[in-house]
Design a protein around this motif. Structure first.
Motif, mmCIF file in Angstrom:
data_model
loop_
_atom_site.group_PDB
_atom_site.id
_atom_site.type_symbol
_atom_site.label_atom_id
_atom_site.label_comp_id
_atom_site.label_asym_id
_atom_site.label_seq_id
_atom_site.Cartn_x
_atom_site.Cartn_y
_atom_site.Cartn_z
ATOM 1 N N ARG A 298 0.971 31.463 -28.169
ATOM 2 C CA ARG A 298 1.512 30.110 -28.017
ATOM 3 C C ARG A 298 1.880 29.463 -29.370
ATOM 4 N NH1 ARG A 298 -1.054 25.180 -28.076
ATOM 5 N NH2 ARG A 298 -2.935 26.185 -28.845
ATOM 6 N N VAL A 299 1.164 29.820 -30.424
ATOM 7 C CA VAL A 299 1.437 29.215 -31.735
ATOM 8 C C VAL A 299 2.035 30.235 -32.712
ATOM 9 C CG1 VAL A 299 -0.268 27.369 -31.490
ATOM 10 C CG2 VAL A 299 -0.964 29.520 -32.547
ATOM 11 N N SER A 300 2.566 31.334 -32.156
ATOM 12 C CA SER A 300 3.151 32.380 -33.011
ATOM 13 C C SER A 300 4.668 32.225 -33.090
ATOM 14 C CB SER A 300 2.848 33.772 -32.441
ATOM 15 O OG SER A 300 1.463 33.984 -32.426
ATOM 16 N N ALA A 301 5.178 32.235 -34.316
ATOM 17 C CA ALA A 301 6.624 32.122 -34.531
ATOM 18 C C ALA A 301 7.326 33.392 -34.077
ATOM 19 C CB ALA A 301 6.894 31.898 -36.013
ATOM 20 N N ASN A 302 8.608 33.255 -33.801
ATOM 21 C CA ASN A 302 9.429 34.425 -33.451
ATOM 22 C C ASN A 302 10.340 34.854 -34.587
ATOM 23 O OD1 ASN A 302 8.574 34.644 -30.628
ATOM 24 N ND2 ASN A 302 9.474 32.598 -30.487
ATOM 25 N N THR A 303 10.430 34.026 -35.621
ATOM 26 C CA THR A 303 11.326 34.332 -36.740
ATOM 27 C C THR A 303 10.645 35.181 -37.814
ATOM 28 O OG1 THR A 303 10.690 32.158 -37.559
ATOM 29 C CG2 THR A 303 12.869 32.336 -36.523
ATOM 30 N N LEU A 304 9.312 35.085 -37.869
ATOM 31 C CA LEU A 304 8.566 35.950 -38.788
ATOM 32 C C LEU A 304 7.180 36.184 -38.229
ATOM 33 C CD1 LEU A 304 6.889 34.497 -41.963
ATOM 34 C CD2 LEU A 304 7.521 32.993 -40.103
ATOM 35 N N SER A 305 6.496 37.204 -38.763
ATOM 36 C CA SER A 305 5.105 37.471 -38.373
ATOM 37 C C SER A 305 4.265 37.632 -39.633
ATOM 38 C CB SER A 305 4.998 38.752 -37.541
ATOM 39 O OG SER A 305 5.760 38.616 -36.354
ATOM 40 N N ALA A 306 2.972 37.351 -39.476
ATOM 41 C CA ALA A 306 2.051 37.439 -40.622
ATOM 42 C C ALA A 306 0.799 38.222 -40.220
ATOM 43 C CB ALA A 306 1.706 36.035 -41.100
ATOM 44 N N PRO A 307 0.865 39.565 -40.256
ATOM 45 C CA PRO A 307 -0.323 40.352 -39.896
ATOM 46 C C PRO A 307 -1.278 40.516 -41.084
ATOM 47 C CG PRO A 307 1.750 41.618 -39.636
ATOM 48 C CD PRO A 307 2.045 40.410 -40.470
ATOM 49 N N TYR A 308 -2.567 40.582 -40.790
ATOM 50 C CA TYR A 308 -3.566 40.914 -41.810
ATOM 51 C C TYR A 308 -3.545 42.420 -42.027
ATOM 52 C CZ TYR A 308 -5.837 36.312 -41.401
ATOM 53 O OH TYR A 308 -6.105 34.979 -41.426
#
Ligand code: PMP
Length: 388
Positions: A298-308
């Protein structure tokens, strides 16, 4: 072997050849009839991309930070109360910037990966009479997305001007500026709008223009002052030449091309495409056991991702391995967790092959860094979603 690498950072992005072509054509006069036409067309198309038919667009040479500064300097006077909703690095920047124009800046800060609950914003509105609120639609440092709708609703209810930093969202994430009642939405050319860096692009609502008109003191920033730029935008809009500061001629020609491409795709298709790509990428990372900074879809962008990075994987070496596979990714940006995560941009002209190539490279680099996963597990997941 192709020497060129694929740029999958959250801006600048990969640009369409059709957009790059005007960058290398001889520069014309900024008052030449053809250029005036292109500038006017770009202003008209911005209103379609922002879904703001009665908005006032601005195209000014500068980066996204100039767009932030333009909104702040034109709408804030000393003594006004401003509220910043921060979901990362760019929220903090906005608070610093606003302090140049008023001493009364408050900030509500979300934990990494979360948003500030709307009730908390409303509680703050009950405490003070705010002139404006800023929020980052997609914070590029955390990949957290804020839903603009309830924030804009609150803005209407409490008569607070709402400023959406859309540098990492406009022309990628769903924004319906006028229908949702967002007063200012801005971006920079190098992001989902798909033009090399150098243009600040902003659309102001009529409410925002009225608030600017009602100022009591001069705008404290000469370059950003709408008194200088509004007559220029109006002139170009009416296909008449005008001058305040020399426009970035070739960039404006490139912008016209890119806006045409965006509108050819259509905003609804474009929003859907970004949603699908975002989901495919996140699920692919999860299939490899990677956690993401945003803690919910729900709070995740679709233009970029930030994985650990998974435990045991050295970030610097991992990014080097991905680069050797031909893909450029970005490291972390939030100071206290900078070395623990990486960022992948997947916006604008990004296509299915770019995404699969990126996921494949990440998968190989993970395996070569000692993270034990079955070959193809991420690609399989991404393909399932892309094909659905
Ligand atoms: N806001 C956000 C959300 C951004 O992602 C960026 C740039 N990454 C900026 C503002 C500042 O833009 P620029 O770097 O073009 O000045």
């Amino acid at each position: 072997m192709k020497a060129r690498k694929l740029l999958m950072i959250p801006g600048p992005i990969e640009f369409e050849p059709e957009v790059l072509q005007p960058m290398s054509t001889p520069t014309t006069s900024h008052v030449a009839p053809d250029f005036v036409e292109s500038f006017g067309n770009s202003l008209d198309m911005m209103k379609e991309v922002w879904l703001a038919p009665s908005g006032q667009p601005f195209i000014v040479a500068g980066s996204g930070t100039l767009a932030m500064d333009m909104a702040a300097s034109n709408l804030v006077e000393q003594g006004d109360h401003a509220l910043v909703i921060s979901t990362g690095y760019f929220g903090e920047r906005y608070a610093e910037l606003l302090k140049r124009y008023t001493d009364n800046v408050d900030m509500l800060k979300a934990e990494h990966g979360k948003v500030v609950p709307v009730d908390q914003i409303e509680d703050q509105f009950k405490k003070k009479n705010y002139k404006l609120l800023t929020f980052t639609h997609v914070d590029t440092s955390t990949a957290v997305i804020n839903d603009p709708r309830p924030i804009a609703e609150l803005g209407k209810k409490y008569n607070v001007i709402t400023i959406l930093d859309g540098v990492c969202s406009v022309a990628g994430e769903e924004i319906r500026q006028e229908e949702w009642g967002i007063d200012i939405a801005f971006t920079a050319s190098q992001k989902a709008i798909g033009v090399p860096p150098g243009l600040a692009l902003l659309v102001a609502s009529q409410k925002a223009m009225k608030a600017w008109n009602n100022r009591k003191t001069p705008v404290a920033n000469y370059y950003a002052d709408w008194n200088n730029w509004l007559p220029i935008m109006e002139a170009y809009g009416n296909r008449k030449p005008a001058y305040f500061g020399t426009p970035a001629v070739n960039l404006v020609l490139a912008l016209e091309k890119s806006l045409q491409i965006i509108l050819r795709e259509g905003m609804e298709t474009r929003f859907k495409r970004h949603k699908k790509i975002g989901k495919a990428f996140r699920e692919a990372m999860k299939a490899a056991g990677l956690k993401m900074i945003p803690d919910e879809d729900r709070v995740s962008a679709n233009t970029l991702s930030a994985p650990y990075y998974p435990s045991g994987v050295n970030g610097k070496e991992f990014l080097q391995k991905v680069s050797e596979e031909g893909i450029i990714l970005a490291g972390g940006l939030i100071a206290d967790i900078k070395t623990q995560y990486f960022r992948v941009g997947h916006m604008g002209a990004v296509n299915r092959s770019d995404l699969l190539a990126t996921i494949g490279a990440i998968e190989s680099a993970l395996r070569n860094s000692g993270h034990k996963i079955e070959p193809g597990i991420c690609l399989k997941k991404a393909q399932e979603i892309l094909d659905s």
